[in-house]
Design a protein around this motif. Structure first.
Motif, short mmCIF file in Angstrom:
data_model
loop_
_atom_site.label_atom_id
_atom_site.label_comp_id
_atom_site.label_asym_id
_atom_site.label_seq_id
_atom_site.Cartn_x
_atom_site.Cartn_y
_atom_site.Cartn_z
N UNK A 23 2.97 6.00 -2.76
CA UNK A 23 4.11 6.78 -3.26
C UNK A 23 3.97 7.02 -4.75
N UNK A 24 3.56 6.00 -5.49
CA UNK A 24 3.35 6.16 -6.93
C UNK A 24 2.24 7.18 -7.21
N UNK A 48 0.83 -1.20 0.00
CA UNK A 48 0.00 0.00 0.00
C UNK A 48 0.87 1.25 0.00
N UNK A 49 1.92 1.27 0.80
CA UNK A 49 2.81 2.43 0.84
C UNK A 49 3.44 2.66 -0.53
N UNK A 88 -0.64 13.53 -9.64
CA UNK A 88 -0.49 14.75 -10.42
C UNK A 88 0.83 15.36 -9.99
N UNK A 89 1.77 15.39 -10.89
CA UNK A 89 3.11 15.87 -10.54
C UNK A 89 3.10 17.29 -10.00
N UNK A 90 2.11 18.08 -10.33
CA UNK A 90 2.06 19.47 -9.90
C UNK A 90 1.18 19.68 -8.67
N UNK A 107 2.60 3.09 -12.87
CA UNK A 107 1.18 2.75 -12.85
C UNK A 107 0.82 2.30 -11.45
N UNK A 108 -0.38 2.69 -11.02
CA UNK A 108 -0.89 2.22 -9.74
C UNK A 108 -1.94 1.16 -10.01
N UNK A 109 -2.28 0.42 -8.98
CA UNK A 109 -3.29 -0.63 -9.11
C UNK A 109 -4.66 -0.03 -9.41
#
Length: 102
Positions: free
Chosen positions: A70-71, A65-66, A86-88, A78-80
């Motif tokens: 983080x992703x 989960x951590x 959002x990088x910004x 890619x996340x599950x």
């Protein structure tokens, strides 16, 4: 108003709803104390939901989960879930603080 927004109708009599209410309320106030913008608070609330879904629906371990969080916070990989980061939205220090909080 938070209970209404979360569609929790039995906060006073349901332990499950009370826990959910406390979880989201604590997260909301933490984000406010961090002086997040409205957009950032919205994104953070989505991360709270993402973390809860990872644990309850996807049955991820804490470590998995951590990594997913983080992703999602950094927007890397890619996340599950379909929710990406959002990088910004958050700076590095805010991202670290979010991971520490969660």
């Amino acid at each position: 108003k938070m209970a209404e927004f979360l569609n929790l109708t039995q906060v006073n009599t349901s332990l499950k709803e009370t826990i959910l209410f406390d979880y989201y309320t604590a997260g909301f106030w933490w984000a406010k104390e961090m002086n997040f913008s409205l957009n950032q608070i919205s994104g953070f609330m989505g991360l709270l939901n993402f973390a809860l879904e990872n644990l309850s629906i996807r049955r991820m371990t804490l470590g998995e989960n951590v990594k997913e969080l983080e992703k999602a916070v950094t927007g890397i990989g890619d996340t599950e879930s379909e929710e990406g980061g959002d990088l910004n939205l958050f700076n590095i220090d805010q991202g670290k603080a979010i991971i520490d909080f969660l």
